[in-house]
Design a protein around this motif. Structure first.
Motif, PDB file in Angstrom:
ATOM      1  N   LYS A 105      41.640  43.210  41.306  1.00 24.43           N
ATOM      2  CA  LYS A 105      42.845  42.648  41.909  1.00 24.43           C
ATOM      3  C   LYS A 105      43.235  41.289  41.333  1.00 24.43           C
ATOM      4  N   GLY A 106      42.669  40.948  40.193  1.00 21.20           N
ATOM      5  CA  GLY A 106      43.004  39.682  39.567  1.00 21.20           C
ATOM      6  C   GLY A 106      41.765  38.840  39.324  1.00 21.20           C
ATOM      7  N   HIS A 159      45.033  35.613  36.820  1.00 16.36           N
ATOM      8  CA  HIS A 159      45.792  35.691  38.061  1.00 16.36           C
ATOM      9  C   HIS A 159      44.942  35.304  39.268  1.00 16.36           C
ATOM     10  N   GLU A 160      45.476  34.442  40.090  1.00 10.73           N
ATOM     11  CA  GLU A 160      44.750  33.915  41.243  1.00 10.73           C
ATOM     12  C   GLU A 160      45.005  34.685  42.520  1.00 10.73           C
ATOM     13  N   SER A 161      45.905  35.662  42.484  1.00 12.48           N
ATOM     14  CA  SER A 161      46.195  36.464  43.673  1.00 12.48           C
ATOM     15  C   SER A 161      46.485  37.898  43.262  1.00 12.48           C
ATOM     16  N   PHE A 162      46.303  38.813  44.202  1.00  8.05           N
ATOM     17  CA  PHE A 162      46.595  40.222  43.935  1.00  8.05           C
ATOM     18  C   PHE A 162      48.084  40.407  43.681  1.00  8.05           C
ATOM     19  N   TYR A 165      48.776  39.508  40.154  1.00 11.15           N
ATOM     20  CA  TYR A 165      48.223  40.527  39.255  1.00 11.15           C
ATOM     21  C   TYR A 165      49.100  41.780  39.252  1.00 11.15           C
ATOM     22  N   LYS A 166      49.575  42.185  40.417  1.00 16.58           N
ATOM     23  CA  LYS A 166      50.429  43.372  40.499  1.00 16.58           C
ATOM     24  C   LYS A 166      51.758  43.171  39.775  1.00 16.58           C
ATOM     25  N   LYS A 168      52.342  41.483  37.050  1.00 12.88           N
ATOM     26  CA  LYS A 168      52.244  41.202  35.610  1.00 12.88           C
ATOM     27  C   LYS A 168      52.779  42.357  34.774  1.00 12.88           C
ATOM     28  N   GLU A 178      42.633  39.246  30.733  1.00  9.73           N
ATOM     29  CA  GLU A 178      42.993  39.168  32.149  1.00  9.73           C
ATOM     30  C   GLU A 178      42.112  40.050  33.033  1.00  9.73           C
ATOM     31  N   LYS A 179      41.422  41.027  32.388  1.00  9.05           N
ATOM     32  CA  LYS A 179      40.563  41.915  33.181  1.00  9.05           C
ATOM     33  C   LYS A 179      39.316  42.382  32.422  1.00  9.05           C
TER      34      LYS A 179
END
Length: 226
Positions: A105-106, A159-162, A165-166, A168, A178-179
């Motif tokens: 989720k980030g 990313h600091e939040s879901f 992240y969603k 992007k 990023e992952k």
């Protein structure tokens, strides 16, 4: 917990049908690899094999990435399927809890699983996101959503939040930073950590070669963090 061979067989047929036309790297064969890997981890870690297998089969039944960002779509679809087939409520809750928590989720979002079975499934899923197959899946996913392979003018983001992240839409190479390169250190079982090491090293080698070719850097290797 009691998970019957019948519900496993029914679920295999159901998931194969649901994901029959996927071209994003989230197809039936991804599910099957995650199932086999998660079961191997579960044997090593002495987890409940029935719950692990059923959760692995259902973990992408309705992935938020293909359902308008709805993070509840997966556990909801899994619960509907299991309850329609009269699975024991304890098993239903265990499996749906895993489906709800399995996704990355980030970079700044903790996604630790509270149960051993969940750790096995999550590690199995993340192992399929790294290494040679993980690289292939990353580019299949990027192509599916029309994302560029690489854009050196677009920096990667942690990313600091879901929600971030969603939202992007970054190039595929950014996805490594990023992952994918973060997953080795987020494995939750000793077996998962052992299996992740070689796959992580393969990705690092791939990125060195990628940037060497991208930059026409003949005779030199660009660093992984280029």
């Amino acid at each position: 917990m009691l998970v019957t061979a019948e519900i496993i067989s029914l679920t295999v047929d159901h998931i194969r049908n649901v994901l029959a036309n996927d071209s994003s790297g989230h197809d039936w064969w991804h599910i099957d690899r995650v199932r086999r890997t998660a079961l191997e981890i579960a044997r090593q870690e002495q987890a409940d094999l029935g719950v692990v297998e059923l959760a692995a089969l259902l973990h992408d039944i309705a992935d938020w990435k293909f359902h308008g960002g709805d993070e509840h779509a997966g556990p909801r679809a899994a619960r509907e399927w299991l309850e329609r087939n009269h699975v024991d409520p304890t098993v239903v809750d265990a499996v749906c809890g895993i489906v709800a928590g399995v996704s990355f989720k980030g970079a700044g979002v903790a996604t630790e699983m509270p149960t051993l079975e969940g750790k096995c499934v999550q590690d199995g899923d993340r192992l399929d996101a790294i290494g040679a197959i993980g690289i292939a899946r990353a580019f299949a996913f990027g192509g599916h959503f029309g994302r560029p392979m690489h854009d050196p003018e677009t920096p990667h983001q942690l990313h600091e939040s879901f929600a971030a992240y969603k939202a992007k839409h970054s190039p595929t190479i950014n996805h490594f930073y990023e992952k994918l390169l973060l997953l080795k250190d987020r494995m939750q079982t000793s077996t998962g950590r052992r299996l992740a090491a070689q796959r992580h090293a393969f990705m690092e080698a791939y990125l060195k070669q990628f940037f060497s070719e991208w930059n026409a850097d003949f005779g030199r290797q660009s660093p992984v963090n280029a």
